[in-house]
Design an enzyme around this catalytic site. Sequence first.
Site, PDB file in Angstrom:
ATOM      1  N   LYS A 198       0.697  -1.050  -0.084  1.00  0.00           N
ATOM      2  CA  LYS A 198       0.163  -0.115   0.392  1.00  0.00           C
ATOM      3  C   LYS A 198       0.852   0.650   0.277  1.00  0.00           C
ATOM      4  CE  LYS A 198      -4.248   2.112   2.786  1.00  0.00           C
ATOM      5  NZ  LYS A 198      -4.778   1.561   3.971  1.00  0.00           N
ATOM      6  N   LYS A 250      -1.937  -2.116  -3.860  1.00  0.00           N
ATOM      7  CA  LYS A 250      -3.348  -0.461  -3.984  1.00  0.00           C
ATOM      8  C   LYS A 250      -1.890   0.515  -3.772  1.00  0.00           C
ATOM      9  CE  LYS A 250      -6.887   1.303  -0.822  1.00  0.00           C
ATOM     10  NZ  LYS A 250      -7.528   1.412   0.424  1.00  0.00           N
TER      11      LYS A 250
END
Length: 327
Positions: A198, A250
Amino acid sequence: MTGFPDVRPRRLRQSAAMRRLVAETTLEPRQLILPMFIREGAREPIAISSMPGVYQHTRDTARKAVAEAAQLGLGGVMLFGVPEEKDEVGSGALDPDGILNVAIRDAVSEAGDSLLVMSDLCLDEFTSHGHCGVLDSEGRVDNDATLKIYAEMGVAQASAGAHIVGPSGMMDGQVGVVRRALDAANFQDTVILAYAVKYASSFFGPFREAVGSSLQGDRKTYQQDGANARDAIREVDLDIAEGADIVMVKPALAYLDIIRQVRDHVNVPVAAYNISGEYAMVEAAAANGWIHRENAILETLMSIRRAGADQILTYWAAEAVDLLGRR
């Protein structure tokens, strides 16, 4: 030269039926997961201005959206709670009657086993300062104190019925503590979808409106640096070693290369989150007449699949099913 060219790749592109026959990558409803925001106390859906077509749901409209997702054959829904009140330690995340845990119960009651109910396991929606963990006396995110809360959150969400929990705060050791807590509470079958990779991204902007984030500043001390790719593999390896069943990258579009590297490196399913800013860019360009909206949606999702994602979290999930059916 008679008959030149001898090789004619266009033969395999001459009709929709031919293109379907030789397609290398598929995009199917089962591969799509719909993120949903449920707002505590809401009496009607609240539009998110930076994400046209996306809303903060009431409990009732969330149930209807879950039922539709199940009917469409989506892979699942990922639930985010938007509480009325926040505090320094995000205590609403642990409350069995807090909005996220209530929304999980609602979704499971609505869909049963016909749809996977997933829950975001993070404190940022629940903390008054907007960070993904609790703060120490100097205002820094305290990794190990946060882990203790994450362990309790995992059990609370599993107790509410979540099939899959998604630790997303990028705390060191988060998957391990959640796995141990789940197992100790007899939730050995609860799956962990680890937000393993992330990045600290500018494309998260609209999401902060969606969850009513109180964040001031940034999350660069715990989310990853966009300059680094090897670090992604290190994080993935750690999460799998700690018990992650699925790993996720992500954002998606600015990190398609990372999705491919992770997919080539691991033997577990790989998910990718087509995040709010990526959604907003396409919607804004389409609203200005600069691109063909529906084609751009499918092209975006196909690019993420082609990069190697087995599942995609996308705000277009339900609409994409309709678009695929019309192709």
